[in-house]
Design a protein around this motif. Sequence first.
Motif, PDB file in Angstrom:
ATOM      1  N   ALA A 110       0.786  -1.231   0.151  1.00 26.61           N
ATOM      2  CA  ALA A 110       0.086  -0.005  -0.040  1.00 26.61           C
ATOM      3  C   ALA A 110       0.967   1.239  -0.054  1.00 26.61           C
ATOM      4  O   ALA A 110       0.744   2.304  -0.645  1.00 26.61           O
ATOM      5  CB  ALA A 110      -0.843  -0.054   1.074  1.00 26.61           C
ATOM      6  N   VAL A 111       1.967   1.256   0.786  1.00 26.60           N
ATOM      7  CA  VAL A 111       2.779   2.327   0.815  1.00 26.60           C
ATOM      8  C   VAL A 111       3.643   2.449  -0.475  1.00 26.60           C
ATOM      9  O   VAL A 111       3.640   3.505  -0.916  1.00 26.60           O
ATOM     10  CB  VAL A 111       3.824   2.224   2.009  1.00 26.60           C
ATOM     11  N   VAL A 112       4.169   1.435  -0.876  1.00 28.75           N
ATOM     12  CA  VAL A 112       4.797   1.274  -2.239  1.00 28.75           C
ATOM     13  C   VAL A 112       4.072   1.961  -3.471  1.00 28.75           C
ATOM     14  O   VAL A 112       4.469   2.640  -4.403  1.00 28.75           O
ATOM     15  CB  VAL A 112       5.414  -0.040  -2.609  1.00 28.75           C
ATOM     16  N   ASN A 113       2.801   1.252  -3.304  1.00 30.74           N
ATOM     17  CA  ASN A 113       2.026   1.873  -4.641  1.00 30.74           C
ATOM     18  C   ASN A 113       1.581   3.192  -4.447  1.00 30.74           C
ATOM     19  O   ASN A 113       1.399   3.948  -5.267  1.00 30.74           O
ATOM     20  CB  ASN A 113       0.662   1.182  -4.719  1.00 30.74           C
ATOM     21  N   ARG A 114       1.283   3.841  -3.196  1.00 30.65           N
ATOM     22  CA  ARG A 114       0.999   5.309  -3.065  1.00 30.65           C
ATOM     23  C   ARG A 114       2.429   6.121  -3.571  1.00 30.65           C
ATOM     24  O   ARG A 114       2.105   7.063  -4.484  1.00 30.65           O
ATOM     25  CB  ARG A 114       0.742   5.457  -1.412  1.00 30.65           C
ATOM     26  N   LEU A 115       3.573   5.666  -3.044  1.00 31.67           N
ATOM     27  CA  LEU A 115       4.596   6.408  -3.692  1.00 31.67           C
ATOM     28  C   LEU A 115       5.005   6.292  -5.271  1.00 31.67           C
ATOM     29  O   LEU A 115       5.023   7.378  -5.679  1.00 31.67           O
ATOM     30  CB  LEU A 115       6.020   5.954  -2.753  1.00 31.67           C
ATOM     31  N   ASN A 116       4.598   5.250  -5.565  1.00 35.77           N
ATOM     32  CA  ASN A 116       4.787   5.100  -7.029  1.00 35.77           C
ATOM     33  C   ASN A 116       3.893   6.089  -7.987  1.00 35.77           C
ATOM     34  O   ASN A 116       3.876   6.615  -8.905  1.00 35.77           O
ATOM     35  CB  ASN A 116       4.501   3.508  -7.575  1.00 35.77           C
ATOM     36  N   LYS A 117       2.467   5.997  -7.335  1.00 34.38           N
ATOM     37  CA  LYS A 117       1.564   6.905  -7.986  1.00 34.38           C
ATOM     38  C   LYS A 117       2.146   8.598  -8.073  1.00 34.38           C
ATOM     39  O   LYS A 117       1.490   9.329  -8.871  1.00 34.38           O
ATOM     40  CB  LYS A 117       0.126   6.981  -7.308  1.00 34.38           C
ATOM     41  N   THR A 118       2.849   8.840  -7.103  1.00 40.02           N
ATOM     42  CA  THR A 118       3.434  10.482  -6.981  1.00 40.02           C
ATOM     43  C   THR A 118       4.869  10.474  -7.658  1.00 40.02           C
ATOM     44  O   THR A 118       5.399  11.610  -7.523  1.00 40.02           O
ATOM     45  CB  THR A 118       3.495  10.795  -5.473  1.00 40.02           C
ATOM     46  N   LYS A 119       5.193   9.497  -8.095  1.00 40.55           N
ATOM     47  CA  LYS A 119       6.685   9.488  -8.802  1.00 40.55           C
ATOM     48  C   LYS A 119       6.617  10.499 -10.036  1.00 40.55           C
ATOM     49  O   LYS A 119       5.974  10.184 -10.976  1.00 40.55           O
ATOM     50  CB  LYS A 119       7.082   7.991  -9.100  1.00 40.55           C
ATOM     51  N   ARG A 120       7.564  11.177  -9.973  1.00 41.02           N
ATOM     52  CA  ARG A 120       7.700  12.101 -11.158  1.00 41.02           C
ATOM     53  C   ARG A 120       9.410  12.070 -11.572  1.00 41.02           C
ATOM     54  O   ARG A 120      10.159  12.360 -11.017  1.00 41.02           O
ATOM     55  CB  ARG A 120       7.656  13.597 -10.772  1.00 41.02           C
ATOM     56  N   GLU A 121       9.563  11.710 -12.665  1.00 39.79           N
ATOM     57  CA  GLU A 121      10.734  11.497 -13.433  1.00 39.79           C
ATOM     58  C   GLU A 121      11.297  12.768 -14.152  1.00 39.79           C
ATOM     59  O   GLU A 121      10.952  13.499 -14.858  1.00 39.79           O
ATOM     60  CB  GLU A 121      10.785  10.440 -14.527  1.00 39.79           C
ATOM     61  N   GLU A 122      12.575  13.343 -13.783  1.00 38.56           N
ATOM     62  CA  GLU A 122      13.229  14.309 -14.123  1.00 38.56           C
ATOM     63  C   GLU A 122      14.670  14.128 -14.390  1.00 38.56           C
ATOM     64  O   GLU A 122      15.161  13.240 -13.625  1.00 38.56           O
ATOM     65  CB  GLU A 122      12.993  15.436 -13.269  1.00 38.56           C
TER      66      GLU A 122
END
Length: 209
Positions: A110-122
């Motif tokens: 649940a934590v990993v999925n939440r973080l992946n949804k906010t991931k932004r690649e720069e």
Amino acid sequence: MGKDKFENEDLIKHGWPEDVWFHVDKLSSAHVYLRLEPGTTWDNIPKALLDDLAQLCKANSIEGNKKDNLTIIYTPWANLLKRGDMATGQVSFKNPQMVRRVLVVQRENAVVNRLNKTKREEHPDLYQQRQERDRDEKRSKKNELAKKQSEQKAAATKKKNSEQEYTDIFKVGSKPSKPVTEDIFGDGAEDGSDDEMGGRLADDLSDFI
């Protein structure tokens, strides 16, 4: 977070003093960085945030992602030690006592999925960002120094003006005093002159002549 060892190398080289570095202990993993907000230190990172960063490190470790009871280490960026003989992306520590640990019992999807949804690649220019950060810090310190010097100058001027006003008041309010001998011995004209006393003495003596 570095995508590979080459990005990790750039992050090591161009990190900020406000950065805190996270990594899986004794295993290969992504280098995860937390950039602290002004006024905060790595001593008061909220536990919930530490847990998120630990889960992120675990999820980005090929071997570590499969293990339970995994240790995540973290330390300020300034404590990272990079020697010329080290492999790309490899670091050690200037002071091992400044390395702290977080235990991850197991992966929390649940934590990993939440973080992946906010991931932004720069792919920013890390060198340029660090240069701009240093210029801003230098400018800020210069402004603070100028403000402090201005306040000190204003305080000194105010003190000088207050002292001058006190001196002027003292000069205007002062009056000349009578000679000290008049106050002690009562030699003023109102108490009678020496001639009058001499006359009385002559009259008293005439009674015996």
